[in-house]
Design an enzyme around this catalytic site. Structure first.
Site, PDB file in Angstrom:
ATOM      1  N   PRO A  46      18.622  74.913 -89.600  1.00 31.94           N
ATOM      2  CG  PRO A  46      17.468  73.261 -88.403  1.00 31.94           C
ATOM      3  CD  PRO A  46      18.823  73.855 -88.569  1.00 31.94           C
ATOM      4  CG  ASP A  88      18.805  75.864 -84.682  1.00 28.72           C
ATOM      5  OD1 ASP A  88      18.202  74.908 -85.217  1.00 28.72           O
ATOM      6  OD2 ASP A  88      20.026  75.848 -84.436  1.00 28.72           O
ATOM      7  CG  HIS A  89      12.028  73.698 -86.668  1.00 33.55           C
ATOM      8  ND1 HIS A  89      11.406  73.503 -85.459  1.00 33.55           N
ATOM      9  CD2 HIS A  89      11.061  73.477 -87.604  1.00 33.55           C
ATOM     10  CE1 HIS A  89      10.154  73.165 -85.644  1.00 33.55           C
ATOM     11  NE2 HIS A  89       9.912  73.144 -86.936  1.00 33.55           N
ATOM     12  NE  ARG A  90      20.409  72.804 -85.592  1.00 28.98           N
ATOM     13  CZ  ARG A  90      21.698  73.110 -85.676  1.00 28.98           C
ATOM     14  NH1 ARG A  90      22.566  72.155 -85.970  1.00 28.98           N
ATOM     15  NH2 ARG A  90      22.120  74.330 -85.446  1.00 28.98           N
ATOM     16  CB  ILE A 120      12.970  77.170 -80.980  1.00 28.08           C
ATOM     17  CG1 ILE A 120      14.018  77.685 -79.986  1.00 28.08           C
ATOM     18  CG2 ILE A 120      11.643  77.886 -80.792  1.00 28.08           C
ATOM     19  CD1 ILE A 120      14.511  79.071 -80.287  1.00 28.08           C
TER      20      ILE A 120
END
Length: 557
Positions: A354, A529-531, A533
């Site tokens: 993501p 990576d929004h998972r 950060i």
């Protein structure tokens, strides 16, 4: 007058404890006789169990995942009028025919036993299934087959089932192909036997016995006006494996696997066309699917080696097939090896990570002046040419130390923090983009970083980078500063969790509180990576990095 009637699983041959994979009705529904209630699946067939009579569903006794056998109560209905008590068992026996098909194959009409020679294998009695479609042919001419080995897979609107051989031998001729319609008595293939046909007729009485004493099924299975709608609805149901008929393969050209394995693969999002079977005739087993998933998760290569996706885990339309030549003159050139490899990796990373991008600008007016001063001095002394990339790498290392989650990688449910600082940078080559890695960048000065990046970029352009020179990166920098652009979204280089995109710097008016001043501004695009950060951390990282570039003296603090 109404009464409560239990609807049970009929005789389904020697299938025992089969799994419920669908419940097709709910409490309160009004159902008709012969309407499908549940879908069950064994290792050889998936089938729908219909109602023996109509009424209103009062309670469901099964759910998805339950195991059922003959006699298991599916649901209770409130039937209008007094139904004869014996009618339910009779109906159960009547609807057992389709389900028992794989079992009664052994008693199919076959040629008499012979001492060697050729023998035809035909489709056995498969109940009231007529003109069912062949969706798989599991053997080929020249194969040696054994009795009860599956030959073809057929599918109706209610079930898919495998038809096994009644005798063993060598396949001399195939009489059917994928897409053909077959019925009871249709010739499947011709085998050359070496001895008497196996004595399997004893299976016939066991399969037929439940229905033999009951002439009454005729009224039950006869068309009922009120049953017309449910039957027509069932007829429009699509095959649960139809998603595997991709545009690149013929319709219904399914992987060589049993229905239960296909279901297992669908649950895990695995495209079976990417899995190598270890069973007889390369048949795919559940263990093959598990091994494929385990390998994909371990390597993070779901989009390349097997693509847990789109098989490959992701349901997308097939790539359009277009004859471009009909619109005008064309020239086709093969992709370079680097583009093939990097393209697959980039596609995997974009689909599976993501991405979010934070944009910032850094005032590098003083830093650019320092760079030009160093280059003027190095020109006289023979030192390396200093690029803005060397300063960026040094600043990025400082930011990674302050924000350690950017110097990490996902490993399952764990986040692996690295205590080393290997920074990759994108190098443009005639054959495509490659990413050399500067190892232990935290232990090197700006001049050393400038010399090493220049050397690695030269090796990359010559196509002589070794795999070890492109591995182990913690963070990557993709700089388009020499080309142009104001900002962009770089794709994260897995298993890293962030990448910095750098665009062309430009002079801009900046308000200093009293007046506008001309300042050299550098656009920074941080994809993360929004998972791992969140947005606030990314904004702080980018702002801190911009501050270091604006006043490089802070790098020593």
């Amino acid at each position: 007058m109404s009464n409560i009637v239990e609807i049970k699983v009929p005789d389904i041959g020697d299938f025992d404890a089969v799994e419920v994979i669908e419940v097709l009705v709910k409490t309160g529904d009004t159902i008709a006789a012969e309407q499908s209630l549940i879908t069950v699946e064994s290792d050889k067939a998936s089938m729908e169990i219909p109602a023996s009579e109509g009424g209103v569903v009062k309670s469901l006794k099964v759910k998805v995942g339950d195991k059922v056998s003959q006699g298991s109560v599916i649901l209770e209905i409130e039937a209008e009028g007094a139904a004869p008590a014996a009618s339910a068992p009779v109906a159960e026996a009547a609807v057992a025919a389709p389900a028992a098909a794989p079992v009664t194959v052994a008693s199919a009409p076959t040629a008499p036993a012979v001492s060697g020679g050729t023998q035809s294998v035909v489709v056995p009695d498969i109940g009231d299934f007529d003109a069912v479609e062949v969706i798989e042919v599991l053997v080929k001419v020249g194969d040696t087959i054994a009795a009860e080995q599956s030959l073809i897979t057929v599918e109706s609107d209610k079930a898919s089932m495998e038809i096994p051989a009644s005798v063993g031998g060598v396949v001399k001729a195939l009489k059917v192909k994928v897409g053909d319609k077959v019925s009871q008595g249709t010739e499947i293939l011709v085998v050359e036997t070496s001895g008497a046909a196996p004595a399997v007729a004893s299976a016939a009485p066991a399969a037929v016995a439940p229905a033999a004493p009951a002439p009454a099924p005729v009224p039950v299975v006869a068309p009922h006006p009120e049953a017309g709608a449910p039957v027509s609805v069932a007829a429009t149901r699509t095959s649960p494996t139809a998603a595997y008929a991709e545009s690149a393969v013929p319709l219904r050209d399914l992987p060589h696997a049993s229905p239960s394995v296909r279901k297992f693969a669908r649950e895990l999002g695995v495209n079976l066309t990417r899995v190598t079977g270890s069973g007889p005739k390369s048949r795919i087993t559940s263990d093959d699917v598990r091994a494929f998933v385990k390998q994909s998760l371990a390597t993070g290569a779901a989009g390349t080696a097997g693509t847990v996706s789109a098989g490959e885990g992701f349901s997308v339309l097939g790539w359009p097939k277009i004859d471009f030549a009909k619109f005008g003159e064309i020239e086709a050139r093969p992709l370079s090896r680097i583009k093939k490899i990097s393209g697959a990796n980039l596609h995997r990373n974009w689909v599976m990570i993501p991405h979010v991008t934070n944009n910032e600008v850094a005032d590098i007016t003083e830093l650019e002046a320092l760079r030009q001063q160093l280059n003027a001095e190095n020109k006289k002394s023979g030192g390396p040419k200093v690029t803005m990339l060397a300063f960026l790498i040094k600043a990025v290392v400082a930011a990674l130390k302050k924000f350690p989650e950017f110097n990490a990688s996902l490993d399952g449910d764990n986040l692996v923090y690295k205590h080393y600082y290997h920074v990759g940078f994108a190098a443009d080559t005639p054959n495509g983009l490659v990413v050399p890695v500067i190892r232990n960048a935290d232990q090197k000065g700006v001049l050393e970083l400038a010399a090493e990046t220049s050397a690695l970029a030269g090796v990359a352009r010559e196509g002589k980078l070794s795999p070890s020179q492109m591995q182990g990166g913690c963070f990557s920098i993709s700089s388009l500063g020499g080309i142009g652009g104001t900002d962009f979204t770089p794709i994260i280089n897995a298993p890293e969790v962030a990448i910095l995109g750098v665009s062309r710097s430009a002079m801009q008016p900046v308000w200093d509180g009293k007046a506008f001043q001309p300042r050299l501004m550098l656009p920074l695009s941080l994809s993360y990576d929004h998972r791992v950060i969140d947005g606030a951390s990314a904004a702080r990282f980018n702002a801190y990095l911009a501050g270091l570039l604006a006043d490089f003296r802070r790098i020593i603090l």
